[in-house]
Design a protein around this motif. Sequence first.
Motif, PDB file in Angstrom:
ATOM      1  N   UNK A  53       0.823  -1.203   0.000  1.00 53.06           N
ATOM      2  CA  UNK A  53       0.000   0.000   0.000  1.00 53.06           C
ATOM      3  C   UNK A  53       0.854   1.249   0.000  1.00 53.06           C
ATOM      4  N   UNK A  54       0.440   2.262   0.767  1.00 47.07           N
ATOM      5  CA  UNK A  54       1.150   3.537   0.767  1.00 47.07           C
ATOM      6  C   UNK A  54       2.122   3.652   1.952  1.00 47.07           C
ATOM      7  N   UNK A  55       2.678   2.520   2.348  1.00 47.23           N
ATOM      8  CA  UNK A  55       3.599   2.514   3.493  1.00 47.23           C
ATOM      9  C   UNK A  55       4.867   3.304   3.201  1.00 47.23           C
ATOM     10  N   UNK A  56       5.391   3.964   4.231  1.00 47.75           N
ATOM     11  CA  UNK A  56       6.681   4.645   4.152  1.00 47.75           C
ATOM     12  C   UNK A  56       7.562   4.146   5.295  1.00 47.75           C
ATOM     13  N   UNK A  57       8.857   4.286   5.142  1.00 49.66           N
ATOM     14  CA  UNK A  57       9.813   3.823   6.148  1.00 49.66           C
ATOM     15  C   UNK A  57      10.179   4.965   7.079  1.00 49.66           C
ATOM     16  N   UNK A  58       9.905   4.806   8.369  1.00 47.11           N
ATOM     17  CA  UNK A  58      10.250   5.854   9.329  1.00 47.11           C
ATOM     18  C   UNK A  58      11.042   5.309  10.523  1.00 47.11           C
ATOM     19  N   UNK A  59      11.133   3.995  10.683  1.00 44.73           N
ATOM     20  CA  UNK A  59      11.767   3.421  11.867  1.00 44.73           C
ATOM     21  C   UNK A  59      13.222   3.041  11.701  1.00 44.73           C
ATOM     22  N   UNK A  60      13.707   3.030  10.454  1.00 43.64           N
ATOM     23  CA  UNK A  60      15.108   2.696  10.248  1.00 43.64           C
ATOM     24  C   UNK A  60      15.584   3.362   8.958  1.00 43.64           C
ATOM     25  N   UNK A  61      16.904   3.487   8.789  1.00 41.12           N
ATOM     26  CA  UNK A  61      17.424   4.207   7.628  1.00 41.12           C
ATOM     27  C   UNK A  61      17.184   3.460   6.324  1.00 41.12           C
ATOM     28  N   UNK A  62      17.164   4.224   5.238  1.00 42.05           N
ATOM     29  CA  UNK A  62      17.012   3.661   3.903  1.00 42.05           C
ATOM     30  C   UNK A  62      18.373   3.551   3.217  1.00 42.05           C
ATOM     31  N   UNK A  63      18.532   2.535   2.403  1.00 40.07           N
ATOM     32  CA  UNK A  63      19.750   2.346   1.618  1.00 40.07           C
ATOM     33  C   UNK A  63      19.406   2.481   0.141  1.00 40.07           C
ATOM     34  N   UNK A  64      20.328   3.064  -0.606  1.00 41.46           N
ATOM     35  CA  UNK A  64      20.114   3.294  -2.024  1.00 41.46           C
ATOM     36  C   UNK A  64      21.407   2.964  -2.765  1.00 41.46           C
ATOM     37  N   UNK A  65      21.349   2.030  -3.710  1.00 41.20           N
ATOM     38  CA  UNK A  65      22.542   1.605  -4.431  1.00 41.20           C
ATOM     39  C   UNK A  65      22.295   1.671  -5.936  1.00 41.20           C
ATOM     40  N   UNK A  66      23.267   2.197  -6.666  1.00 44.92           N
ATOM     41  CA  UNK A  66      23.168   2.168  -8.119  1.00 44.92           C
ATOM     42  C   UNK A  66      23.468   0.748  -8.597  1.00 44.92           C
ATOM     43  N   UNK A  67      22.672   0.273  -9.532  1.00 43.05           N
ATOM     44  CA  UNK A  67      22.832  -1.081 -10.067  1.00 43.05           C
ATOM     45  C   UNK A  67      22.884  -1.023 -11.591  1.00 43.05           C
ATOM     46  N   UNK A  68      23.589  -1.957 -12.185  1.00 43.53           N
ATOM     47  CA  UNK A  68      23.698  -2.020 -13.638  1.00 43.53           C
ATOM     48  C   UNK A  68      22.842  -3.178 -14.145  1.00 43.53           C
ATOM     49  N   UNK A  69      21.604  -2.850 -14.465  1.00 47.78           N
ATOM     50  CA  UNK A  69      20.660  -3.866 -14.911  1.00 47.78           C
ATOM     51  C   UNK A  69      20.121  -3.599 -16.310  1.00 47.78           C
ATOM     52  N   UNK A  70      20.101  -2.327 -16.707  1.00 46.85           N
ATOM     53  CA  UNK A  70      19.489  -1.946 -17.965  1.00 46.85           C
ATOM     54  C   UNK A  70      20.490  -1.114 -18.783  1.00 46.85           C
ATOM     55  N   UNK A  71      20.796  -1.559 -19.961  1.00 47.18           N
ATOM     56  CA  UNK A  71      21.800  -0.891 -20.783  1.00 47.18           C
ATOM     57  C   UNK A  71      21.385   0.541 -21.101  1.00 47.18           C
ATOM     58  N   UNK A  72      22.254   1.484 -20.766  1.00 48.80           N
ATOM     59  CA  UNK A  72      22.007   2.883 -21.074  1.00 48.80           C
ATOM     60  C   UNK A  72      21.021   3.575 -20.159  1.00 48.80           C
ATOM     61  N   UNK A  73      20.610   2.910 -19.071  1.00 56.55           N
ATOM     62  CA  UNK A  73      19.611   3.468 -18.155  1.00 56.55           C
ATOM     63  C   UNK A  73      20.166   3.462 -16.732  1.00 56.55           C
ATOM     64  N   UNK A  74      20.120   4.598 -16.074  1.00 54.30           N
ATOM     65  CA  UNK A  74      20.508   4.680 -14.666  1.00 54.30           C
ATOM     66  C   UNK A  74      19.447   3.976 -13.821  1.00 54.30           C
ATOM     67  N   UNK A  75      19.903   3.091 -12.943  1.00 53.48           N
ATOM     68  CA  UNK A  75      18.970   2.345 -12.113  1.00 53.48           C
ATOM     69  C   UNK A  75      19.493   2.259 -10.684  1.00 53.48           C
TER      70      UNK A  75
END
Length: 262
Positions: A53-75
């Motif tokens: 649903x519309x849940x958000x994370x407020x109880x612990x930190x978020x992690x964000x990593x760049x991944x190479x999955x799609x040619x020519x597209x930042x992901x």
Amino acid sequence: MSVKQASKKEKPIILITNDDGVSSLGIRSLVEAMDGLGKIVVVAPDKPQSGMGHAITIGHPLRLYEVELFEGVKAYSCSGTPVDCVKLAVDKILHRKPDICISGINHGSNHSINVIYSGTMSAAMEAAIESIPAVGFSLMDYGAEPDFTASKQYARLIVEKMLQKKLPRHFLLNVNIPKASPDELKGYKICKQAYAKYQEKFIERKDPHGRSYYWLTGEFVNFDKSKDTDVWALANGYVSVVPVEFDLTDYSLKEKLEKDWR
């Protein structure tokens, strides 16, 4: 050349997300469907988040990593919910609002009451709340290897229409595609959300220690037999397109209470 003239030549920024995870076949199909329509940026959960649903994370930190999955597209892979992904994309990756947000292609339906529980649609809705035109796509196929061919065609068709038009503020669509080949589909219908729900029950079982645990199950029941609903359209070979809003105010009841509760 003026700034206005230059801006017209710039490709629109297309934010793609989902709730099935950044490595899912559905999001790859959506990236392929949007090829050439703009600058694509993908920000999606690092694991399946269906039913969040519309849940958000407020109880612990978020992690964000760049991944190479799609040619020519930042992901980017995000440890949070689908809504978290949209929020982080705007604030920390794009540093601006994208021109359009597309969520999906979900592996399973999000018609009728499912829109309330859907992480796919909640991601799109979060974008719409921020005045970013948004659409969620879902394929009604729960098989292990779904065929996204028809979904890709209709996703591109609908997004092309969105990019060509001046859209109202908070524009949001819920699009569901039947399990069928492109030749079997009759086109798309603009529909209303059907009044349908799951008649639910919990199956009780025992773990090895004798303690009870429960599995949610149920049967989908449609109470709306009219021919202008998403359930009817999908059952009759059409792609359903439902305009959605996040304002949950019951205006007719509001008017009644204003008169009766004076």
